[in-house]
Design an enzyme around this catalytic site. Structure first.
Site, short mmCIF file in Angstrom:
data_model
loop_
_atom_site.label_atom_id
_atom_site.label_comp_id
_atom_site.label_asym_id
_atom_site.label_seq_id
_atom_site.Cartn_x
_atom_site.Cartn_y
_atom_site.Cartn_z
N ASN A 42 -12.37 5.34 -2.28
CA ASN A 42 -12.51 4.64 -0.99
C ASN A 42 -13.93 4.80 -0.46
OD1 ASN A 42 -9.92 3.67 -0.87
ND2 ASN A 42 -9.16 5.25 0.51
N THR A 86 -6.81 3.68 -2.20
CA THR A 86 -6.57 2.28 -1.88
C THR A 86 -7.59 1.33 -2.50
OG1 THR A 86 -5.51 2.86 0.20
CG2 THR A 86 -6.45 0.65 0.05
N HIS A 140 -2.15 10.77 -0.81
CA HIS A 140 -2.15 10.43 -2.24
C HIS A 140 -3.57 10.71 -2.72
CE1 HIS A 140 -4.29 6.86 -0.82
NE2 HIS A 140 -3.41 6.87 0.17
N HIS A 189 -1.42 2.45 -5.22
CA HIS A 189 -1.21 3.85 -5.61
C HIS A 189 0.16 4.25 -5.10
CE1 HIS A 189 -1.94 4.73 -1.39
NE2 HIS A 189 -3.04 3.99 -1.47
N ASP A 201 0.83 -1.21 0.00
CA ASP A 201 0.00 0.00 0.00
C ASP A 201 0.87 1.27 0.00
OD1 ASP A 201 -2.14 1.88 0.72
OD2 ASP A 201 -3.25 0.10 1.37
ZN ZN Z 1 -3.66 2.62 -0.24
#
Ligand code: ZN
Length: 589
Positions: free
Chosen positions: A120, A99, A520, A376, A60
């Protein structure tokens, strides 16, 4: 199970054995695990036929930039993978670099526009409960009250994963996923999943109604012991020395590069603190600190290894899939950025933990193939970026927030500003209140575009209609326009009425606080570009620097195991992993 501890360089005997038996495998620098003796010798020649176990790993927030920066220092699992087929310019090609969308691409071979996982969280104004924010990995029908107490589910994923496709053809195949996050495990595993476990609170949990397993109970018990005792910090590797410097957040005059917007940003500034010099010492009982440290990845990998044994993965009559999503890099990145001592330690510990995983699989004599990528990338915190060549880095001002925009636009259009614009964050998808008539809704969208047109923090604002009208992009992902990037994560039934893309270097954390200073989610390549690494024993490594996509991973793995799928199943394409004239995609050279 054991947790990260001082790294041992002293196992000369086992190092020697590895060096003697594994030279062709390209990982003779791999450092053996302290806790296991080397009992079996892995194959040094390329195994025949398809691999028996696919190990799909998502790290991640492991950007291509982190891989590039640290690969020279890797000696464990990442060093081994760097000897395989290396695609250093992989892309999570879509704009919504979060994510859940990112994980949804890896084993489906499809972009978020087709997986349906656009972010998300998104706003669904039709849900019965008060809060309309929907989490990508929740069962909305079972979460009536507080969305925080959601019931985990993979229902929002609209397409099958590789593990599900394999099971459909070879029912004996096992599909197993483990992660530090529920969405990581669920989006890689999919609907038909034999075992799925993720970190929840103080240990690993699964879907509602699923029976526990002795190995999970044992792992959670061992975690409990560590939590009860606490643990010292990690030693700083010598090569991390230059990173070990305190960066003040919320300090000084608040000049985080905001220019004319500084006045907005410094309002309600939280208490000052620093990042950059952490070592991850664990206070007794601090499960949150356990999660935001290399210990989480170690626990995830330990559990994955224990599930390999419990289920005899890779030893059955059909290929199995083990998905491992390692979340600590993301938690470390959010809490302390990407360029501090903390991330440097995390990179070392990640590498060592992955080395232990691969060594454990070697010892079991399993013929496995690894694919590793990220969901990502990520960007460092603006306060440090200022010191390191990016003075224009800044935190997003209040002007891009939905309620602030609504207060400006509502009166102009004669609409009640309360709840006129809905968003979960200050970028990405924004929704217009659903009782606004269609004609007025279009005016709201136009008014937002006009309002943000002169805002230097905003790169683009697109209406849903504009994005929907754009064709699905193809070709090299590094050349896509912002509109094309937005198209790749647009799914009309869930996406917003408009999408706001922030300018390069604008960090959408308005008020940094301990645990959340960097992030991010942008459409820029620091968030889109991720390494894509494949490895199998005996393979000849190569490096291909041209842009490829994470949606290429599933078709590549499908071809490797001989799984036939209908044409046009994937958004991605098979990548030939044979360095020579052969073609693992099944095309005659
Ligand atoms: Zn992530």
């Amino acid at each position: 199970m054991s947790f990260p501890r001082k790294v041992s360089f002293s196992r000369k005997a086992t190092l020697a054995i590895l060096a003697i038996t594994l030279p062709l495998a390209g990982y003779s620098h791999a450092r053996p695990a302290k806790r296991v003796a080397v009992r079996a010798v892995p194959a040094v020649v390329a195994p025949k036929g398809p691999p028996r176990l696919i190990v799909a790993i998502a790290v991640d927030q492991f950007s291509a930039d982190l891989f590039a920066q640290y690969r020279v220092h890797f000696t464990g699992g990442l060093a081994r993978l760097a000897q395989g087929a290396v695609f250093p310019a992989g892309f999570q090609s879509h704009a919504a670099s979060e994510t859940c969308p990112g994980h949804s691409t890896i084993l489906t071979g499809m972009r978020p526009a087709h997986t349906g996982v656009i972010a998300n969280t998104w706003i669904d104004q039709s849900v019965a409960r008060g809060k309309k924010t929907v989490y990508c990995a929740e069962d909305v029908t079972k979460t009536a009250a507080d969305p925080k107490d959601y019931v985990a589910s993979v229902d929002h994923l609209l397409v099958p994963t590789l593990g599900e496709r394999i099971k459909a053809v070879w029912p004996a195949s096992r599909n197993v996923a483990v992660s530090g996050k529920d969405r990581g495990a669920l989006m890689m595993g999919g609907h038909a999943i034999d075992q799925v476990w993720w970190w929840k609170g103080k240990g690993f949990a699964s879907l509602e109604g699923r029976a526990s397993l002795p190995v999970v109970e044992a792992e959670n018990k061992a975690i409990g012991v560590v939590l009860a005792q606490g643990a010292p910090g990690f030693a700083l590797p010598a090569w991390c020395g230059g990173k070990d410097r305190a960066i003040a957040v919320n300090g000084g005059d608040g000049s985080v590069g905001m220019g004319s917007l500084a006045a907005t940003v410094v309002q309600k500034r939280a208490a000052a603190f620093t990042v950059g010099t952490g070592r991850f010492a664990l206070a007794k009982g601090d499960a949150g600190a356990f999660r935001s440290s290399p210990r989480l990845d170690r626990a995830t990998i330990d559990l994955a290894t224990e599930l390999v044994d419990a289920m005899k993965l890779g030893k059955g009559t059909a290929p199995d899939v083990l998905s491992v999503s390692l979340s600590a890099t993301d938690y470390v990145g959010h809490a302390t950025g990407t360029e501090g001592a903390e991330m440097c330690i995390q990179m070392q510990q990640l590498d060592l933990a992955l080395g232990d995983l691969f060594q454990a699989l070697d010892q079991r004599g399993i013929d496995y193939a690894v694919a590793l990528t990220a969901d990502h990338g990520g960007l460092d915190l603006p306060e440090r970026l200022h010191e390191q060549g990016l003075p224009q880095a800044q935190r997003a001002g209040a002007e891009v927030q939905a309620d602030v925009l609504a207060n400006v636009i509502g009166p102009k259009l004669g609409l009640d500003p309360k709840g006129l614009l809905l968003a979960d964050g200050s970028f990405g998808d924004y929704w217009v209140r659903r009782d606004v008539p269609a004609e007025q809704k279009a005016k709201v969208v136009d008014a937002v575009k006009a309002e943000l047109a002169g805002n230097p923090q905003v790169a683009a604002v697109y209406s849903a209609a504009e994005i929907a009208a754009a064709p699905m992009p193809s070709g090299s992902p590094e050349t896509w326009t912002l509109l094309q990037r937005a198209r790749a994560s647009f799914y009309a039934p869930r996406s917003g009425d408009l999408v706001v893309l922030l300018a390069r270097g604008v960090v959408p954390i308005h008020s940094p606080a301990p645990g959340i200073v960097a992030t991010h989610g942008s459409a820029w390549d620091y968030d889109r570009r991720v390494p894509i690494l494949f490895w199998r024993a005996g393979m000849t490594g190569f490096e291909q620097p041209n842009g490829v996509e994470t949606v290429d991973i599933a078709p590549t793995l499908a071809a490797l195991i001989g799984l036939k799928v209908p044409a046009d199943t994937f958004d991605g394409r098979c990548l030939d992993l044979d360095a020579g004239a052969g073609d693992t995609c099944g095309v005659t050279p």
